[in-house]
Design a protein around this motif. Structure first.
Motif, mmCIF file in Angstrom:
data_model
loop_
_atom_site.group_PDB
_atom_site.id
_atom_site.type_symbol
_atom_site.label_atom_id
_atom_site.label_comp_id
_atom_site.label_asym_id
_atom_site.label_seq_id
_atom_site.Cartn_x
_atom_site.Cartn_y
_atom_site.Cartn_z
ATOM 1 N N GLY A 121 -59.339 -12.650 -32.979
ATOM 2 C CA GLY A 121 -58.413 -13.549 -33.691
ATOM 3 C C GLY A 121 -57.062 -12.899 -33.907
ATOM 4 O O GLY A 121 -56.007 -13.513 -33.690
ATOM 5 N N THR A 149 -58.942 -20.394 -26.229
ATOM 6 C CA THR A 149 -57.508 -20.265 -26.496
ATOM 7 C C THR A 149 -56.988 -18.946 -25.935
ATOM 8 O O THR A 149 -55.887 -18.880 -25.389
ATOM 9 C CB THR A 149 -57.230 -20.334 -28.021
ATOM 10 O OG1 THR A 149 -57.979 -21.405 -28.563
ATOM 11 C CG2 THR A 149 -55.759 -20.575 -28.303
ATOM 12 N N SER A 150 -57.799 -17.878 -26.054
ATOM 13 C CA SER A 150 -57.408 -16.572 -25.502
ATOM 14 C C SER A 150 -57.165 -16.699 -23.996
ATOM 15 O O SER A 150 -56.182 -16.178 -23.471
ATOM 16 C CB SER A 150 -58.506 -15.523 -25.690
ATOM 17 O OG SER A 150 -58.832 -15.394 -27.030
ATOM 18 N N THR A 157 -58.878 -18.690 -37.952
ATOM 19 C CA THR A 157 -60.231 -18.889 -37.410
ATOM 20 C C THR A 157 -60.951 -17.553 -37.264
ATOM 21 O O THR A 157 -62.128 -17.423 -37.593
ATOM 22 C CB THR A 157 -60.159 -19.574 -36.022
ATOM 23 O OG1 THR A 157 -59.383 -20.749 -36.148
ATOM 24 C CG2 THR A 157 -61.532 -19.947 -35.517
ATOM 25 N N GLY A 158 -60.214 -16.538 -36.770
ATOM 26 C CA GLY A 158 -60.812 -15.208 -36.573
ATOM 27 C C GLY A 158 -61.302 -14.621 -37.885
ATOM 28 O O GLY A 158 -62.416 -14.100 -37.977
ATOM 29 N N LEU A 178 -61.835 -19.684 -30.008
ATOM 30 C CA LEU A 178 -61.032 -18.466 -29.877
ATOM 31 C C LEU A 178 -61.012 -17.958 -28.439
ATOM 32 O O LEU A 178 -59.968 -17.586 -27.921
ATOM 33 C CB LEU A 178 -61.578 -17.360 -30.790
ATOM 34 C CG LEU A 178 -61.151 -17.394 -32.259
ATOM 35 C CD1 LEU A 178 -61.826 -16.263 -33.015
ATOM 36 C CD2 LEU A 178 -59.645 -17.271 -32.395
ATOM 37 N N ALA A 217 -55.420 -19.170 -34.761
ATOM 38 C CA ALA A 217 -56.238 -18.085 -34.193
ATOM 39 C C ALA A 217 -56.581 -17.048 -35.252
ATOM 40 O O ALA A 217 -57.734 -16.647 -35.397
ATOM 41 C CB ALA A 217 -55.491 -17.422 -33.036
#
Length: 258
Positions: free
Chosen positions: A24, A229-230, A56-57, A226, A53
Motif C-alpha cells: 500500500g 492497481t499496482s 487500503t494498505g 491493491l 492505496a
C-alpha cells in the motif's frame, strides 16, 4: 484476565500484514510521485489513487493482523458497520493528508499538517477497528502505550509524506515503503500491546461476524484491489516516458512532411 495471543497462526499474520502495509505504501508513494509530475485533473486522479492505496494498505494490514488475534476463554466477533466505518476513516484521512501535501505551496507546513492529520487518522482507524471487537468481557487500554502508538502513527505518516515529496528513484521508493510498512505494523502492535481483557465467561451468543466470515473475504478483496492497481500503475507510462515517445515520433513526422 484473558491471555491475549497476537499471532494465533504463528508468523503468518504479522508477516502478511507487513507485506500488505508495504505494498500500500509503495503504491501510494509511486502515485504521489506521478501526481506531482502532472497538473489538473490528472494530478487529482493520481492523488486519489495514492490515498486509496495507502488507506487500503493500512486497513488491510490492521485486519490481516487481527485475524491472528485471540483471547483465551472467549470467542471474538466483529461489528460490521464499525469495521466498514474504520475503512472509510482510513481512506478519508489519508486522502486529506495526501491532498494537503499535493496542493499546498508551503511544503513544510503542508508536511506537518498532512503528517499530523494522516497519523491521527491511522490511529483513529486502528482504535475504531478495535472498538468493533465483540467478546465476553471488558477491554481496557494502557494509556502510555496508546499514546506511544499515536506518536508512532504521526511520525510514520509524516515520514511517508516527506518520502512521497522528495523521493524519485525506484530503489528509494522501495526502501521508503518497507520502512513505512514497518512503522505502520509497529504502530498496530504497540496499540495491541496496550490492550487488556478481563474475560467474563458466558454462553451467550456474541453479536457481529467472525473474522473468517467477514474480515477474511474483505481483506482478500482489498488485497486484490491493491495488486491490480499496482499492476496498472507499473504498466502506465510516466510523464518522462510519454515525453520521450512523443519526441521520438516528432522527427519521423517532420521527415514525412518533407
Amino acid at each position: 484476565m484473558g491471555h491475549l495471543d497476537h499471532a494465533t497462526f504463528g508468523w503468518l499474520t504479522p508477516a502478511l500484514s507487513y507485506v500488505m502495509a508495504s505494498i500500500g505504501a509503495a503504491l501510494g508513494l509511486r502515485c504521489t510521485v506521478r501526481a506531482l509530475a502532472v497538473t489538473g485533473r490528472s494530478r487529482r486522479n493520481w492523488l486519489f489513487t495514492a490515498a486509496s492505496a495507502i488507506g487500503t494498505g493500512i486497513w488491510t494490514m490492521h485486519f490481516v493482523a487481527m485475524l491472528g488475534f485471540g483471547v483465551s476463554g472467549t470467542e471474538i466477533r466483529y461489528d460490521v458497520p464499525l469495521t466498514i466505518l474504520s475503512l472509510l476513516v482510513a481512506m478519508t484521512v489519508v486522502c486529506a493528508g495526501v491532498f494537503a501535501v499535493g496542493r499546498s505551496p508551503d511544503r513544510v507546513r503542508a508536511l506537518l499538517l498532512g503528517g499530523l492529520t494522516t497519523g491521527l487518522g491511522v490511529a483513529s482507524m486502528h482504535y475504531l477497528g478495535m472498538a468493533a471487537v465483540r467478546l465476553h468481557g471488558d477491554v481496557t487500554y494502557d494509556p502510555a502505550l496508546v499514546t506511544l502508538s499515536v506518536v508512532i502513527a504521526v511520525v510514520a505518516a509524516t515520514a511517508a509524506l516527506w518520502a512521497a515529496l522528495n523521493i524519485r528513484s525506484p530503489v528509494a521508493v522501495t526502501v521508503a515503503s518497507l520502512v513505512m510498512g514497518g512503522a505502520v505494523s509497529s504502530m498496530h502492535y504497540t496499540g495491541m500491546w496496550a490492550v487488556r481483557v478481563e474475560v467474563t465467561p458466558s454462553g451467550a451468543v456474541l453479536p457481529g461476524a467472525t473474522a473468517m466470515q467477514f474480515i477474511f473475504p474483505l481483506a482478500v478483496g482489498l488485497g486484490s484491489y491493491l495488486f491490480l492497481t499496482s499492476a496498472f500503475v507499473a504498466l502506465s507510462p510516466t510523464a518522462g516516458e510519454r515525453e520521450a515517445s512523443a519526441s521520438a515520433q516528432r522527427p519521423v513526422e517532420n521527415a514525412a512532411a518533407h
